[in-house]
Scaffold this motif. Structure first.
Motif, PDB file in Angstrom:
ATOM      1  N   VAL A  96     -36.242 -18.359  42.560  1.00 60.13           N
ATOM      2  CA  VAL A  96     -36.170 -17.743  43.882  1.00 60.13           C
ATOM      3  C   VAL A  96     -37.563 -17.255  44.273  1.00 60.13           C
ATOM      4  O   VAL A  96     -38.243 -16.605  43.478  1.00 60.13           O
ATOM      5  CB  VAL A  96     -35.184 -16.558  43.881  1.00 60.13           C
ATOM      6  CG1 VAL A  96     -35.175 -15.865  45.241  1.00 60.13           C
ATOM      7  CG2 VAL A  96     -33.788 -17.021  43.503  1.00 60.13           C
ATOM      8  N   PHE A  97     -37.960 -17.591  45.495  1.00 57.61           N
ATOM      9  CA  PHE A  97     -39.260 -17.129  45.998  1.00 57.61           C
ATOM     10  C   PHE A  97     -39.187 -15.633  46.315  1.00 57.61           C
ATOM     11  O   PHE A  97     -38.192 -15.167  46.883  1.00 57.61           O
ATOM     12  CB  PHE A  97     -39.624 -17.912  47.268  1.00 57.61           C
ATOM     13  CG  PHE A  97     -40.968 -17.561  47.829  1.00 57.61           C
ATOM     14  CD1 PHE A  97     -42.110 -18.202  47.362  1.00 57.61           C
ATOM     15  CD2 PHE A  97     -41.100 -16.590  48.812  1.00 57.61           C
ATOM     16  CE1 PHE A  97     -43.357 -17.867  47.871  1.00 57.61           C
ATOM     17  CE2 PHE A  97     -42.339 -16.251  49.316  1.00 57.61           C
ATOM     18  CZ  PHE A  97     -43.472 -16.902  48.853  1.00 57.61           C
ATOM     19  N   PRO A  98     -40.194 -14.887  45.977  1.00 55.30           N
ATOM     20  CA  PRO A  98     -41.414 -15.318  45.291  1.00 55.30           C
ATOM     21  C   PRO A  98     -41.327 -15.126  43.788  1.00 55.30           C
ATOM     22  O   PRO A  98     -40.654 -14.198  43.314  1.00 55.30           O
ATOM     23  CB  PRO A  98     -42.470 -14.383  45.873  1.00 55.30           C
ATOM     24  CG  PRO A  98     -41.724 -13.105  46.111  1.00 55.30           C
ATOM     25  CD  PRO A  98     -40.335 -13.515  46.527  1.00 55.30           C
ATOM     26  N   ASP A  99     -41.998 -15.973  43.063  1.00 52.57           N
ATOM     27  CA  ASP A  99     -42.142 -15.782  41.629  1.00 52.57           C
ATOM     28  C   ASP A  99     -42.774 -14.411  41.388  1.00 52.57           C
ATOM     29  O   ASP A  99     -43.701 -14.007  42.108  1.00 52.57           O
ATOM     30  CB  ASP A  99     -43.048 -16.872  41.054  1.00 52.57           C
ATOM     31  CG  ASP A  99     -43.315 -16.678  39.575  1.00 52.57           C
ATOM     32  OD1 ASP A  99     -42.528 -17.162  38.771  1.00 52.57           O
ATOM     33  OD2 ASP A  99     -44.329 -15.998  39.263  1.00 52.57           O
ATOM     34  N   PRO A 100     -42.288 -13.647  40.416  1.00 52.29           N
ATOM     35  CA  PRO A 100     -42.793 -12.280  40.222  1.00 52.29           C
ATOM     36  C   PRO A 100     -44.308 -12.199  40.022  1.00 52.29           C
ATOM     37  O   PRO A 100     -44.948 -11.275  40.533  1.00 52.29           O
ATOM     38  CB  PRO A 100     -42.045 -11.807  38.979  1.00 52.29           C
ATOM     39  CG  PRO A 100     -40.789 -12.613  38.959  1.00 52.29           C
ATOM     40  CD  PRO A 100     -41.167 -13.956  39.509  1.00 52.29           C
ATOM     41  N   VAL A 101     -44.874 -13.156  39.285  1.00 50.62           N
ATOM     42  CA  VAL A 101     -46.318 -13.115  39.057  1.00 50.62           C
ATOM     43  C   VAL A 101     -47.064 -13.433  40.345  1.00 50.62           C
ATOM     44  O   VAL A 101     -48.063 -12.791  40.696  1.00 50.62           O
ATOM     45  CB  VAL A 101     -46.725 -14.079  37.929  1.00 50.62           C
ATOM     46  CG1 VAL A 101     -48.240 -14.118  37.777  1.00 50.62           C
ATOM     47  CG2 VAL A 101     -46.061 -13.663  36.625  1.00 50.62           C
ATOM     48  N   TYR A 102     -46.555 -14.429  41.076  1.00 49.15           N
ATOM     49  CA  TYR A 102     -47.178 -14.774  42.362  1.00 49.15           C
ATOM     50  C   TYR A 102     -47.095 -13.588  43.320  1.00 49.15           C
ATOM     51  O   TYR A 102     -48.042 -13.286  44.060  1.00 49.15           O
ATOM     52  CB  TYR A 102     -46.480 -15.997  42.954  1.00 49.15           C
ATOM     53  CG  TYR A 102     -47.100 -16.501  44.232  1.00 49.15           C
ATOM     54  CD1 TYR A 102     -48.404 -16.986  44.244  1.00 49.15           C
ATOM     55  CD2 TYR A 102     -46.369 -16.499  45.419  1.00 49.15           C
ATOM     56  CE1 TYR A 102     -48.973 -17.457  45.416  1.00 49.15           C
ATOM     57  CE2 TYR A 102     -46.936 -16.971  46.598  1.00 49.15           C
ATOM     58  CZ  TYR A 102     -48.229 -17.445  46.590  1.00 49.15           C
ATOM     59  OH  TYR A 102     -48.791 -17.898  47.756  1.00 49.15           O
ATOM     60  N   LYS A 103     -45.973 -12.902  43.293  1.00 44.30           N
ATOM     61  CA  LYS A 103     -45.780 -11.733  44.148  1.00 44.30           C
ATOM     62  C   LYS A 103     -46.846 -10.675  43.877  1.00 44.30           C
ATOM     63  O   LYS A 103     -47.453 -10.118  44.800  1.00 44.30           O
ATOM     64  CB  LYS A 103     -44.384 -11.155  43.917  1.00 44.30           C
ATOM     65  CG  LYS A 103     -44.130  -9.813  44.575  1.00 44.30           C
ATOM     66  CD  LYS A 103     -42.792  -9.237  44.112  1.00 44.30           C
ATOM     67  CE  LYS A 103     -42.651  -7.772  44.458  1.00 44.30           C
ATOM     68  NZ  LYS A 103     -41.435  -7.171  43.894  1.00 44.30           N
ATOM     69  N   GLU A 104     -47.088 -10.398  42.596  1.00 44.43           N
ATOM     70  CA  GLU A 104     -48.000  -9.311  42.247  1.00 44.43           C
ATOM     71  C   GLU A 104     -49.472  -9.705  42.369  1.00 44.43           C
ATOM     72  O   GLU A 104     -50.316  -8.865  42.675  1.00 44.43           O
ATOM     73  CB  GLU A 104     -47.712  -8.812  40.832  1.00 44.43           C
ATOM     74  CG  GLU A 104     -46.357  -8.136  40.693  1.00 44.43           C
ATOM     75  CD  GLU A 104     -46.204  -6.955  41.637  1.00 44.43           C
ATOM     76  OE1 GLU A 104     -47.174  -6.177  41.794  1.00 44.43           O
ATOM     77  OE2 GLU A 104     -45.113  -6.807  42.235  1.00 44.43           O
ATOM     78  N   THR A 105     -49.764 -10.968  42.081  1.00 44.59           N
ATOM     79  CA  THR A 105     -51.173 -11.373  42.069  1.00 44.59           C
ATOM     80  C   THR A 105     -51.681 -11.850  43.424  1.00 44.59           C
ATOM     81  O   THR A 105     -52.892 -11.828  43.679  1.00 44.59           O
ATOM     82  CB  THR A 105     -51.412 -12.492  41.043  1.00 44.59           C
ATOM     83  OG1 THR A 105     -50.576 -13.619  41.365  1.00 44.59           O
ATOM     84  CG2 THR A 105     -51.114 -12.005  39.633  1.00 44.59           C
ATOM     85  N   VAL A 106     -50.782 -12.291  44.307  1.00 39.48           N
ATOM     86  CA  VAL A 106     -51.210 -12.844  45.589  1.00 39.48           C
ATOM     87  C   VAL A 106     -50.571 -12.120  46.769  1.00 39.48           C
ATOM     88  O   VAL A 106     -51.258 -11.575  47.634  1.00 39.48           O
ATOM     89  CB  VAL A 106     -50.905 -14.364  45.668  1.00 39.48           C
ATOM     90  CG1 VAL A 106     -51.252 -14.903  47.061  1.00 39.48           C
ATOM     91  CG2 VAL A 106     -51.684 -15.115  44.605  1.00 39.48           C
ATOM     92  N   LEU A 107     -49.239 -12.119  46.810  1.00 37.54           N
ATOM     93  CA  LEU A 107     -48.567 -11.644  48.022  1.00 37.54           C
ATOM     94  C   LEU A 107     -48.732 -10.143  48.241  1.00 37.54           C
ATOM     95  O   LEU A 107     -48.957  -9.699  49.373  1.00 37.54           O
ATOM     96  CB  LEU A 107     -47.077 -12.014  47.970  1.00 37.54           C
ATOM     97  CG  LEU A 107     -46.786 -13.522  47.934  1.00 37.54           C
ATOM     98  CD1 LEU A 107     -45.285 -13.774  47.889  1.00 37.54           C
ATOM     99  CD2 LEU A 107     -47.416 -14.230  49.129  1.00 37.54           C
ATOM    100  N   ARG A 108     -48.612  -9.344  47.172  1.00 41.92           N
ATOM    101  CA  ARG A 108     -48.769  -7.901  47.346  1.00 41.92           C
ATOM    102  C   ARG A 108     -50.190  -7.553  47.812  1.00 41.92           C
ATOM    103  O   ARG A 108     -50.355  -6.780  48.772  1.00 41.92           O
ATOM    104  CB  ARG A 108     -48.427  -7.150  46.070  1.00 41.92           C
ATOM    105  CG  ARG A 108     -48.527  -5.619  46.246  1.00 41.92           C
ATOM    106  CD  ARG A 108     -48.388  -4.877  44.914  1.00 41.92           C
ATOM    107  NE  ARG A 108     -47.082  -5.086  44.305  1.00 41.92           N
ATOM    108  CZ  ARG A 108     -45.989  -4.412  44.649  1.00 41.92           C
ATOM    109  NH1 ARG A 108     -46.055  -3.503  45.606  1.00 41.92           N
ATOM    110  NH2 ARG A 108     -44.832  -4.646  44.043  1.00 41.92           N
TER     111      ARG A 108
END
Length: 505
Positions: free
Chosen positions: A14-26
């Motif tokens: 499910v989007f967003p991947d937790p790592v992607y969320k913390e490293t990029v989206l946040r």
């Protein structure tokens, strides 16, 4: 028989991947929250006004959206928001809030004929214009301070150095006039870069504009831009608005770093021609005799930090494709804004310091005496008064300087005998210059006074040069005032038209 399985059918993530969320989206969300909330607000409102004026949305639709946007502003304290991953970014958060208030059909109509591509570059240009304007204002204040101090110090002698060695006497005013001219050119470069920024990308949409009858000129006007950027591909692909701004900043602080380094050298104990007042001096924690003019060191390293941050922005743009790309967007823009912060600190501190430092005139005259740096005028005077070639005159002057330095004497009071001897050896006759004329000829005051040519240090020439600087600065101030007036009028017009959509007079 082997069966090839499509891994996409088994993807249960499910989007967003937790790592992607913390490293990029946040970080992207936090950057938008910190830097670009007002830009988003202005773009939404201007786009809504334009859609209503062109008939792309009818009046009732536009009015409902206007009220919803106003409610979002009133009800949501953006500074308290924490990124949860429920939406991709700040743009979709606003769209989600519109849908909650209006339903998906009406809420979705605000995005007609636009894209996050043209929105993003418009946001970044709005952010850059604000920061460039503040930086230009600080640079103009420094320029004004430099001109005032140069005028005050028009007759204050200093030693001018070349290759790290005493070269010729000039005045502190003459030196500051040179710094002023460079700074004015740097301001002009940054102002020219701002003109590149001041072209609106809105209406380019993703890359090719839109089939809707949008009014790009009206969008530019409502957002305070000078005009739309012509080519829609360029609106989302060209990053020369970034490179021109940071290139100009890089040059400005490279150039300012050089006189800052001179101040560091001139305040050294061995040179000592600049006195820094106590308000700008820190005392050693262990050596009570030491006066450390550390603000100059802070100026130097902050100017270097600014240069480095600006250069980094150019490096990030290097070898990127000519299209829409994240390399030039949110986090990069935020990183670039750090250059403006350190740049502003340098300009403020240097403006304050320049107004307060003084020249140690006794130390300067002693350094002039010990270094024989007025001897160039002796050579020049021999050409004019004795009819010698400059090369003959140069050899005579060099012999006099060697003799005076060897005896650790004073050129004016101790050099005449050496001059008479050297002249007779070189010219085969006696000079017509007597001892009093010789002393006047090699004095630092005379050295400066006779250099009254265009750009020279003599008071008349320096005053003329500073008047040119004043006129140039006045033109830059007038230009900035006109831009500020135009953008204030645009802001008022947007406010009026948005309020009209809401049914307010």
């Amino acid at each position: 028989m082997a069966v090839t399985r499509d891994p996409r059918r088994d993807d249960k993530s499910v989007f967003p991947d937790p790592v992607y969320k913390e490293t990029v989206l946040r970080p992207l969300f936090d950057g938008a929250k910190t830097y670009h909330v007002d830009g988003f607000r202005r773009i939404d409102r201007a786009h809504l006004v334009m859609l209503a004026e062109t008939g792309i949305l009818d009046r009732s639709q536009a009015t409902a959206i206007a009220h919803a946007l106003e409610a979002i502003d009133a009800e949501i304290d953006v500074s308290t928001l924490t990124y949860t991953g429920e939406v991709e970014d700040f743009f979709f958060l606003i769209e989600k809030e519109l849908k909650r208030r209006l339903g998906p059909d009406l809420a979705g109509r605000l995005h007609t004929a636009r894209s996050r591509n043209d929105i993003d570059h418009t946001l970044f240009k709005l952010g850059l214009k604000e920061r460039v304007d503040e930086l230009l204002a600080k640079a103009r204040r420094l320029t004004n301070a430099l001109i005032q101090v140069a005028a005050r110090e028009e007759g204050t002698l200093i030693v001018a150095y070349t290759h790290g060695q005493p070269a010729q006497p000039t005045t502190f005013g003459h030196y500051l006039g040179a710094v002023t001219e460079v700074l004015l050119r740097d301001i002009q470069r940054l102002a020219a870069a701002r003109e590149i920024v001041d072209q609106s990308p809105m209406g380019a949409a993703a890359i090719t504009t839109s089939g809707f009858p949008i009014d790009r000129d009206r969008m530019a006007e409502l957002l305070g831009f000078a005009k739309p950027l012509q080519n829609s591909y360029s609106c989302i692909a060209a990053v020369d608005y970034v490179t021109s701004v940071y290139g100009a900043i890089e040059l400005m602080f490279l150039h300012l770093g050089r006189p800052i380094q001179d101040l560091q050298f001139w305040t050294s104990f061995e040179v000592g021609q600049v006195y820094v007042p106590n308000a700008f001096v820190q005392i050693s924690s262990i050596m009570p005799q030491k006066r450390n003019p550390v603000p100059i060191e802070h100026l130097r390293h902050l100017a270097s930090q600014t240069f480095g941050r600006a250069r980094t922005m150019l490096d990030v743009m290097h070898n990127t494709p000519f299209t829409d790309m994240n390399d030039s967007e949110g986090e990069t823009q935020g990183m670039g804004y750090e250059a403006f912060i350190s740049a502003g600190r340098v300009l403020d501190l240097l403006t304050a310091l320049v107004a307060e430092i003084r020249i140690d005139e006794a130390r300067v005259r002693d350094n002039i005496r010990r270094s024989c740096i007025t001897v160039t005028e002796l050579a020049d005077s021999l050409v004019r008064r004795e009819g010698l070639s400059f090369r003959e005159a140069h050899e005579i002057a060099a012999a006099v300087a060697r003799a005076v330095v060897a005896m650790q004497g004073d050129l004016a009071s101790d050099g005449y005998a050496a001059f008479v001897s050297a002249f007779e050896r070189a010219a085969g006759r006696t000079a017509t210059i007597d001892e009093a004329a010789f002393a006047e000829m090699v004095s630092p005051d005379h050295f400066v006074a006779v250099r009254n040519r265009l750009g020279g240090p003599a008071p008349e020439a320096l005053r003329a040069a500073l008047n040119v600087c004043r006129r140039h600065l006045a033109a830059l101030e007038e230009q900035a005032s006109a831009i500020a007036g135009r953008e204030a009028a645009a802001s008022a017009e947007l406010q009026t038209q948005f309020r009209a959509l809401m049914g307010e007079a």
